[in-house]
Design a protein around this motif. Structure first.
Motif, PDB file in Angstrom:
ATOM      1  N   LEU A  35       9.732 -77.964  90.323  1.00 31.62           N
ATOM      2  CA  LEU A  35       7.932 -78.622  90.690  1.00 31.62           C
ATOM      3  C   LEU A  35       7.451 -78.297  91.323  1.00 31.62           C
ATOM      4  O   LEU A  35       5.882 -77.994  91.301  1.00 31.62           O
ATOM      5  CB  LEU A  35       8.435 -79.992  89.751  1.00 31.62           C
ATOM      6  CG  LEU A  35       7.008 -81.275  89.918  1.00 31.62           C
ATOM      7  CD1 LEU A  35       6.508 -80.306  88.386  1.00 31.62           C
ATOM      8  CD2 LEU A  35       7.270 -82.344  89.535  1.00 31.62           C
ATOM      9  N   ILE A  36       7.999 -78.352  92.324  1.00 30.52           N
ATOM     10  CA  ILE A  36       6.933 -78.406  93.859  1.00 30.52           C
ATOM     11  C   ILE A  36       6.722 -76.487  94.361  1.00 30.52           C
ATOM     12  O   ILE A  36       5.616 -76.340  94.300  1.00 30.52           O
ATOM     13  CB  ILE A  36       8.400 -78.795  95.361  1.00 30.52           C
ATOM     14  CG1 ILE A  36       7.802 -80.208  95.243  1.00 30.52           C
ATOM     15  CG2 ILE A  36       7.673 -78.239  96.499  1.00 30.52           C
ATOM     16  CD1 ILE A  36       8.981 -80.214  96.090  1.00 30.52           C
ATOM     17  N   LEU A  37       7.616 -75.252  93.132  1.00 30.33           N
ATOM     18  CA  LEU A  37       8.239 -74.348  93.658  1.00 30.33           C
ATOM     19  C   LEU A  37       7.490 -73.698  93.244  1.00 30.33           C
ATOM     20  O   LEU A  37       5.923 -72.731  92.946  1.00 30.33           O
ATOM     21  CB  LEU A  37       9.697 -73.901  93.548  1.00 30.33           C
ATOM     22  CG  LEU A  37      10.561 -74.047  94.715  1.00 30.33           C
ATOM     23  CD1 LEU A  37      11.636 -73.549  94.233  1.00 30.33           C
ATOM     24  CD2 LEU A  37      10.182 -73.396  96.001  1.00 30.33           C
ATOM     25  N   THR A  38       7.349 -74.431  91.675  1.00 31.09           N
ATOM     26  CA  THR A  38       6.353 -73.840  90.354  1.00 31.09           C
ATOM     27  C   THR A  38       4.870 -74.382  90.576  1.00 31.09           C
ATOM     28  O   THR A  38       3.866 -73.443  90.673  1.00 31.09           O
ATOM     29  CB  THR A  38       6.751 -74.427  88.817  1.00 31.09           C
ATOM     30  OG1 THR A  38       8.334 -74.289  88.625  1.00 31.09           O
ATOM     31  CG2 THR A  38       6.027 -73.994  87.824  1.00 31.09           C
ATOM     32  N   LEU A  39       4.698 -75.713  91.208  1.00 31.71           N
ATOM     33  CA  LEU A  39       3.384 -76.080  91.129  1.00 31.71           C
ATOM     34  C   LEU A  39       2.541 -75.598  92.026  1.00 31.71           C
ATOM     35  O   LEU A  39       1.223 -74.844  92.359  1.00 31.71           O
ATOM     36  CB  LEU A  39       3.198 -77.264  91.532  1.00 31.71           C
ATOM     37  CG  LEU A  39       2.132 -78.048  91.669  1.00 31.71           C
ATOM     38  CD1 LEU A  39       0.678 -77.425  89.906  1.00 31.71           C
ATOM     39  CD2 LEU A  39       1.830 -79.873  91.492  1.00 31.71           C
ATOM     40  N   CYS A  40       3.716 -75.367  93.383  1.00 33.90           N
ATOM     41  CA  CYS A  40       3.045 -74.511  95.001  1.00 33.90           C
ATOM     42  C   CYS A  40       2.220 -72.870  94.365  1.00 33.90           C
ATOM     43  O   CYS A  40       1.279 -72.475  94.787  1.00 33.90           O
ATOM     44  CB  CYS A  40       3.833 -74.829  96.127  1.00 33.90           C
ATOM     45  SG  CYS A  40       3.832 -76.294  97.017  1.00 33.90           S
ATOM     46  N   PHE A  41       3.382 -72.427  93.806  1.00 32.61           N
ATOM     47  CA  PHE A  41       3.018 -71.110  94.036  1.00 32.61           C
ATOM     48  C   PHE A  41       1.393 -70.822  92.374  1.00 32.61           C
ATOM     49  O   PHE A  41       1.204 -69.493  91.799  1.00 32.61           O
ATOM     50  CB  PHE A  41       4.272 -70.153  93.064  1.00 32.61           C
ATOM     51  CG  PHE A  41       3.875 -68.870  93.050  1.00 32.61           C
ATOM     52  CD1 PHE A  41       3.356 -68.227  93.815  1.00 32.61           C
ATOM     53  CD2 PHE A  41       3.640 -67.902  91.720  1.00 32.61           C
ATOM     54  CE1 PHE A  41       3.187 -66.814  94.206  1.00 32.61           C
ATOM     55  CE2 PHE A  41       3.615 -66.362  91.866  1.00 32.61           C
ATOM     56  CZ  PHE A  41       3.232 -66.472  93.031  1.00 32.61           C
ATOM     57  N   ALA A  42       1.624 -71.493  91.493  1.00 32.55           N
ATOM     58  CA  ALA A  42       0.968 -72.211  90.011  1.00 32.55           C
ATOM     59  C   ALA A  42      -0.597 -71.128  90.743  1.00 32.55           C
ATOM     60  O   ALA A  42      -1.347 -70.626  90.414  1.00 32.55           O
ATOM     61  CB  ALA A  42       0.795 -72.720  89.311  1.00 32.55           C
ATOM     62  N   ILE A  43      -0.849 -71.966  91.925  1.00 31.20           N
ATOM     63  CA  ILE A  43      -2.097 -71.989  92.878  1.00 31.20           C
ATOM     64  C   ILE A  43      -2.033 -71.116  93.127  1.00 31.20           C
ATOM     65  O   ILE A  43      -3.674 -70.754  93.101  1.00 31.20           O
ATOM     66  CB  ILE A  43      -2.119 -73.481  93.547  1.00 31.20           C
ATOM     67  CG1 ILE A  43      -1.522 -74.453  93.037  1.00 31.20           C
ATOM     68  CG2 ILE A  43      -3.323 -72.985  94.425  1.00 31.20           C
ATOM     69  CD1 ILE A  43      -1.755 -76.040  93.942  1.00 31.20           C
ATOM     70  N   ILE A  44      -1.645 -70.056  93.420  1.00 28.97           N
ATOM     71  CA  ILE A  44      -1.605 -68.967  94.723  1.00 28.97           C
ATOM     72  C   ILE A  44      -1.793 -67.349  93.319  1.00 28.97           C
ATOM     73  O   ILE A  44      -2.609 -67.104  93.234  1.00 28.97           O
ATOM     74  CB  ILE A  44      -0.366 -68.444  95.130  1.00 28.97           C
ATOM     75  CG1 ILE A  44      -0.239 -70.152  96.705  1.00 28.97           C
ATOM     76  CG2 ILE A  44      -0.602 -67.416  96.124  1.00 28.97           C
ATOM     77  CD1 ILE A  44       0.883 -69.483  97.115  1.00 28.97           C
ATOM     78  N   GLU A  45      -1.339 -68.261  92.031  1.00 34.16           N
ATOM     79  CA  GLU A  45      -1.492 -66.995  91.372  1.00 34.16           C
ATOM     80  C   GLU A  45      -2.521 -67.092  90.521  1.00 34.16           C
ATOM     81  O   GLU A  45      -2.951 -65.787  90.409  1.00 34.16           O
ATOM     82  CB  GLU A  45       0.016 -66.800  90.891  1.00 34.16           C
ATOM     83  CG  GLU A  45      -0.084 -65.153  89.966  1.00 34.16           C
ATOM     84  CD  GLU A  45       1.465 -65.981  89.419  1.00 34.16           C
ATOM     85  OE1 GLU A  45       2.039 -64.779  88.815  1.00 34.16           O
ATOM     86  OE2 GLU A  45       1.985 -67.204  88.628  1.00 34.16           O
ATOM     87  N   ILE A  46      -3.082 -68.075  89.931  1.00 37.99           N
ATOM     88  CA  ILE A  46      -3.562 -68.769  89.098  1.00 37.99           C
ATOM     89  C   ILE A  46      -5.493 -67.528  90.440  1.00 37.99           C
ATOM     90  O   ILE A  46      -6.141 -66.864  90.094  1.00 37.99           O
ATOM     91  CB  ILE A  46      -4.428 -69.577  89.359  1.00 37.99           C
ATOM     92  CG1 ILE A  46      -3.299 -69.890  87.314  1.00 37.99           C
ATOM     93  CG2 ILE A  46      -5.334 -69.715  88.441  1.00 37.99           C
ATOM     94  CD1 ILE A  46      -3.789 -71.468  88.135  1.00 37.99           C
TER      95      ILE A  46
END
Length: 310
Positions: A35-46
Motif C-alpha cells: 500500500l505504501i509503495l503503490t500510493l507514493c508512486f501513484a502520486i509521482i506517476e500521475i
C-alpha cells in the motif's frame, strides 16, 4: 445463559467442524508495504503523466491509485475478517474479504471505461507527448509494480488479495505499455501509439476483473462452491445405508475454503441415526471437503414426522 456473553455458543465440540469461523491470520505486513509503495508512486506517476501529457502514463498512474484503494480495502477486510463471531454476527466477518474484492472490481471497471473513453478522444485529436519523461517515469513504475506484485504473491490464498493483484498486474502491463509508447514516440513521433496501447492494456485487465467480480458475487450470494456438484452431493448422501431421501439441502461457503451443508434426511429407523450421521459426515468430508455439517433426521411413523436434529 448469560445474555451478555455468546462465546460459548460459538465453541466447537470434538465432533463439530474443526475450523474457526474467522479467517486464518493473513500477512498484513505485506499489504501495508504494498500500500505504501503503490500510493507514493501513484502520486509521482500521475504528476509525471500530466507533465509529459501521456495518457498511457496517466492511465497507469490511475491504475495505481485504484490499486492503493484496493490494497487499503484488502487490509481493512483482513482486519475485520479476523474479528471473532459475536451475538449479532454468529458466522463471523469472513465475507468482508469477498465484499472488498467485489468493490475493487467495480472500481476497476469504472477506471477501464474512463481510460477507453479518453483514448478514443485522443485518436480523433492526437496530443503531443514528451517521450523522455514517459520513459523515465514508466521504467521506475515498472520496478515498483514488480516489487509490489512479489510482496502480494506471498498471500495468494486470499480472495481480496487476488483482486488487488489483478490491479497490480494491470499496472505492470500499464508500465510496459507506457515504456513502449515512449520508445515509439521518441523515435517515430507517432502519437496515436499512446492511446492505442492504453486501450490494449485496459482490455487485457477487463477479463481478469470480470472473473474476480463474478467470483466474489457468487460467494456473497451464498452460491454453491465451484468445486462442488450440488446434485452429486445429494445422490451420494442417498447412497448411505439407511437414508431414504434427502431434501431441503443447502451447500455454501461460510468463508473462502470452508464449505458448509445443512439439510433434512429421512431415515427408516431413528435408532440408526448416530451411525448414519457419522457415515454422512465422513463421506462429505472425504469426497467434498465439507466439514461444517448440520443435518436433521426425519422418520415417518403413522403418517407423522419425528425429528432429531444435529
Amino acid at each position: 445463559m448469560n445474555k451478555h456473553s455468546s462465546s460459548h455458543l460459538h465453541a466447537h465440540r470434538s465432533d463439530d467442524a474443526q475450523h474457526t469461523h474467522s479467517f486464518e491470520l493473513r500477512s498484513q505486513k505485506a499489504l501495508k508495504w504494498a500500500l505504501i509503495l503503490t500510493l507514493c508512486f501513484a502520486i509521482i506517476e500521475i504528476a509525471g503523466g500530466f507533465f509529459s501529457n501521456s495518457l498511457a502514463l496517466i492511465s497507469d498512474g490511475g491504475h495505481m491509485v485504484t490499486d492503493a484503494a484496493a490494497l487499503g480495502l484488502a487490509l481493512l477486510a483482513q482486519i475485520i475478517a479476523k474479528r471473532p463471531p459475536s451475538a449479532k454476527h454468529s458466522f463471523g466477518f469472513g465475507r468482508a474479504e469477498a465484499l472488498a474484492a467485489f468493490v475493487n472490481s467495480l472500481a476497476m471497471l469504472g477506471l477501464v471505461g474512463w481510460i477507453i473513453w479518453e483514448a478514443i478522444q485522443r485518436f480523433a485529436k492526437p496530443e503531443a507527448v514528451q517521450a523522455s519523461a514517459v520513459l523515465i517515469v514508466a521504467s521506475i513504475g515498472l520496478g515498483i509494480n514488480l516489487l509490489v506484485f512479489w510482496v502480494l504473491s506471498h498471500d495468494h490464498k486470499s480472495m481480496n488479495t487476488k483482486a488487488a493483484m489483478v490491479h497490480v498486474m494491470g499496472d505492470l502491463l500499464g508500465s510496459i505499455a507506457a515504456i513502449v509508447a515512449g520508445i515509439v514516440i521518441y523515435f517515430t513521433s507517432w502519437m496515436q501509439i499512446d492511446p492505442l496501447l492504453s486501450i490494449a492494456v485496459s482490455l487485457l485487465i477487463l477479463k481478469s476483473t470480470i472473473t474476480i467480480l463474478l467470483h466474489s458475487y457468487h460467494f456473497l450470494m451464498q452460491g454453491v462452491p465451484e468445486h462442488i456438484n450440488y446434485l452429486q452431493v445429494g445422490e451420494d448422501m442417498m447412497r448411505i445405508e439407511g437414508v431414504l431421501s434427502v431434501h431441503d439441502l443447502h451447500v455454501w461457503e461460510m468463508s473462502p475454503g470452508h464449505s458448509a451443508l445443512i439439510g433434512h434426511v429421512e431415515i427408516d429407523e431413528l435408532q440408526k441415526w448416530p451411525h448414519i450421521l457419522h457415515s454422512l459426515k465422513t463421506m462429505l468430508l472425504q469426497h467434498y471437503e465439507i466439514d461444517h455439517v448440520t443435518l436433521q433426521a426425519e422418520i415417518t411413523v403413522n403418517n407423522k414426522i419425528q425429528n432429531s436434529s444435529n
